[in-house]
Design an enzyme around this catalytic site. Structure first.
Site, PDB file in Angstrom:
ATOM      1  N   TYR A   1       0.813  -1.220   0.000  1.00  0.00           N
ATOM      2  CA  TYR A   1       0.000   0.000   0.000  1.00  0.00           C
ATOM      3  C   TYR A   1       0.848   1.272   0.000  1.00  0.00           C
ATOM      4  O   TYR A   1       0.412   2.311  -0.484  1.00  0.00           O
ATOM      5  CB  TYR A   1      -0.886   0.046   1.249  1.00  0.00           C
ATOM      6  CG  TYR A   1      -2.210  -0.668   1.134  1.00  0.00           C
ATOM      7  CD1 TYR A   1      -2.279  -1.982   0.688  1.00  0.00           C
ATOM      8  CD2 TYR A   1      -3.385  -0.026   1.496  1.00  0.00           C
ATOM      9  CE1 TYR A   1      -3.491  -2.632   0.615  1.00  0.00           C
ATOM     10  CE2 TYR A   1      -4.609  -0.681   1.421  1.00  0.00           C
ATOM     11  CZ  TYR A   1      -4.657  -1.980   0.985  1.00  0.00           C
ATOM     12  OH  TYR A   1      -5.854  -2.624   0.920  1.00  0.00           O
TER      13      TYR A   1
ATOM     14  N   LYS B   1       4.167 -15.113   1.939  1.00  0.00           N
ATOM     15  CA  LYS B   1       4.249 -15.855   0.678  1.00  0.00           C
ATOM     16  C   LYS B   1       5.742 -16.105   0.436  1.00  0.00           C
ATOM     17  O   LYS B   1       6.318 -15.732  -0.588  1.00  0.00           O
ATOM     18  CB  LYS B   1       3.592 -15.016  -0.444  1.00  0.00           C
ATOM     19  CG  LYS B   1       3.409 -15.737  -1.759  1.00  0.00           C
ATOM     20  CD  LYS B   1       2.367 -16.831  -1.739  1.00  0.00           C
ATOM     21  CE  LYS B   1       2.384 -17.615  -3.036  1.00  0.00           C
ATOM     22  NZ  LYS B   1       1.461 -18.776  -3.048  1.00  0.00           N
TER      23      LYS B   1
ATOM     24  N   ASP C   1      -2.129 -18.055   0.651  1.00  0.00           N
ATOM     25  CA  ASP C   1      -3.174 -18.792  -0.075  1.00  0.00           C
ATOM     26  C   ASP C   1      -3.726 -19.924   0.786  1.00  0.00           C
ATOM     27  O   ASP C   1      -4.933 -20.140   0.869  1.00  0.00           O
ATOM     28  CB  ASP C   1      -2.660 -19.298  -1.437  1.00  0.00           C
ATOM     29  CG  ASP C   1      -1.323 -20.016  -1.362  1.00  0.00           C
ATOM     30  OD1 ASP C   1      -0.643 -19.938  -0.319  1.00  0.00           O
ATOM     31  OD2 ASP C   1      -0.952 -20.671  -2.359  1.00  0.00           O
TER      32      ASP C   1
ATOM     33  N   ASP D   1      -5.716  -7.075   4.452  1.00  0.00           N
ATOM     34  CA  ASP D   1      -6.933  -6.468   3.904  1.00  0.00           C
ATOM     35  C   ASP D   1      -7.855  -7.570   3.398  1.00  0.00           C
ATOM     36  O   ASP D   1      -9.049  -7.604   3.696  1.00  0.00           O
ATOM     37  CB  ASP D   1      -6.562  -5.508   2.761  1.00  0.00           C
ATOM     38  CG  ASP D   1      -7.792  -4.888   2.129  1.00  0.00           C
ATOM     39  OD1 ASP D   1      -8.678  -4.446   2.881  1.00  0.00           O
ATOM     40  OD2 ASP D   1      -7.877  -4.871   0.885  1.00  0.00           O
TER      41      ASP D   1
ATOM     42  N   ASP E   1     -11.522  -9.362   5.372  1.00  0.00           N
ATOM     43  CA  ASP E   1     -12.875  -9.435   4.807  1.00  0.00           C
ATOM     44  C   ASP E   1     -13.391 -10.870   4.882  1.00  0.00           C
ATOM     45  O   ASP E   1     -14.561 -11.125   5.197  1.00  0.00           O
ATOM     46  CB  ASP E   1     -12.885  -9.007   3.325  1.00  0.00           C
ATOM     47  CG  ASP E   1     -13.202  -7.516   3.156  1.00  0.00           C
ATOM     48  OD1 ASP E   1     -12.876  -6.745   4.082  1.00  0.00           O
ATOM     49  OD2 ASP E   1     -13.763  -7.133   2.115  1.00  0.00           O
TER      50      ASP E   1
END
Ligand code: IPM
Ligand code: MG
Length: 354
Positions: A141, A187, A219, A243, A247
């Protein structure tokens, strides 16, 4: 005790849910020794419209001088075609960056009476009690260089040692007060930045021998959240991964409309619901104010030193849900629901009766 709170309603359903949360905050203040001064300011699309920029200097200044900030939501499709610098979201990102709010705490817990509202089987959902610790001022970001040119667009996922160390400490400290387990998301099988992240987290972990540390690829984490969410205690994650995963975790608890968040740094802290501005349902009384009201709960806990009141507020929300009251997002299909304002009023009344 005197406290100055900045209120940033923002866009879409932001003003409606903030209105209810402010009334709850005032009710709680009225019952305690807290003397609250609330000042409203512009951010996001609302600020673009009235002041020509997503984060006016006056707003930032007011936030800096406050003990805490309560924010509704930001964003509207009206500004979708704007360049990134002129989008409402820049207001929120600017606040996070300028106030140094590097630690975003997003608890995902299930109110027992809502286990049926989850998209997962109720028996999987009952044990969800996860704290997502999302790094909020670095990574993809904020990394430089970034840009958009005629035939390429790019961002940079970069982390510096001090950034990983401080967010890792936040996660380990939180785990100590919970079930003693940190799962760090990365990752590292593909990204150098993740290998670095993992290495620093392992180093910080040595200071916390009483906390267990695991690592998980992002993942796989997304998959495990829907397969067996009960396995997680504290999830420590990079900004962008956090982020996305927050959700997902929010939805497991029944609705995105339920989850609060706290963004902490070394100064003023900011509290906001995890959900967005939902412009499609704005102004209909269909928004769920619980995420914002719970964010007030986090404010009581982390900025106002009122943990007992925060617990009480949580019980009040629980009691109202137990009574069967539902906003549209958490009502079973075809059954009756109450408005944003009615839900806010019920929670206030329940709090005051306790
Ligand atoms: C969130 C939101 C924000 C983010 C947007 C509105 C900039 O999705 O708080 O999760 O991406 O961080
Ligand atoms: Mg988000």
């Amino acid at each position: 005790m005197k406290k100055q709170i900045t209120i940033l309603p923002g866009d879409g359903i932001g003003p409606e849910v903030v209105h209810e949360a402010v009334k709850v905050l005032e009710a709680i203040g009225g019952k305690s020794k807290l003397e609250l001064t609330l000042s409203e300011a512009l951010v996001g699309g609302a600020a673009l419209e009235k002041a020509g920029e997503p984060l006016p200097a006056a707003t930032l200044d007011l936030c800096r001088r406050s003990d805490a900030v309560l924010l509704g939501a930001i964003g509207h499709p009206r500004w979708d075609s704007m360049p990134p610098e002129r989008r409402p979201e820049r207001g929120l990102l600017g606040l996070r960056g300028e106030l140094g709010l590097y630690a975003n705490l997003r608890p995902a817990r299930v109110y027992p009476s809502l286990a049926e509202a989850s998209s997962l089987k109720a028996e999987l959902v009952r044990d969800i009690d996860i704290l997502i610790v999302r790094e909020l001022t670095g990574g993809l970001y904020f990394g430089r260089p970034r840009g958009i040119e005629a035939d390429r667009g790019y961002n940079t996922m970069i982390y510096h040692r001090h950034e990983v160390e401080r967010i890792a400490r936040t996660a380990f400290e939180a785990a100590r007060r919970r079930r003693g387990k940190v799962t760090s998301v990365d990752k590292a099988n593909v990204l150098e930045v993740s290998q670095f992240w993992r290495q620093v987290v392992v180093e910080v972990a040595r200071e916390y021998p009483d906390v267990t540390l695991d690592h998980i690829y992002v993942d796989n984490c997304a998959m495990q959240l829907v397969r067996n969410p009960g396995q997680f205690d504290v999830l420590l994650t990079e900004n962008m991964f956090g982020d996305i995963l927050s959700d997902e975790a929010a939805m497991l608890t029944g609705s995105l409309g339920m989850l609060p968040s706290a963004s902490l740094g070394s100064g003023t802290a900011l509290y906001e619901p995890v959900h967005g501005s939902a412009p499609d349902i704005a102004g209909q009384g269909a928004a769920n104010p619980i995420a914002t009201i719970s964010s007030v709960g986090m404010m009581l806990r982390y900025s106002l030193n009122m943990a007992a009141e925060a617990d009480k507020l949580d019980q009040a929300i629980n009691r109202v849900l137990e009574s069967g009251a539902r906003t549209r997002d958490i009502a079973p299909p075809g059954s009756a629901w109450i408005t944003t304002a009615a839900m806010g009023a019920k929670i206030r009344t329940a709090y005051l009766e306790m």
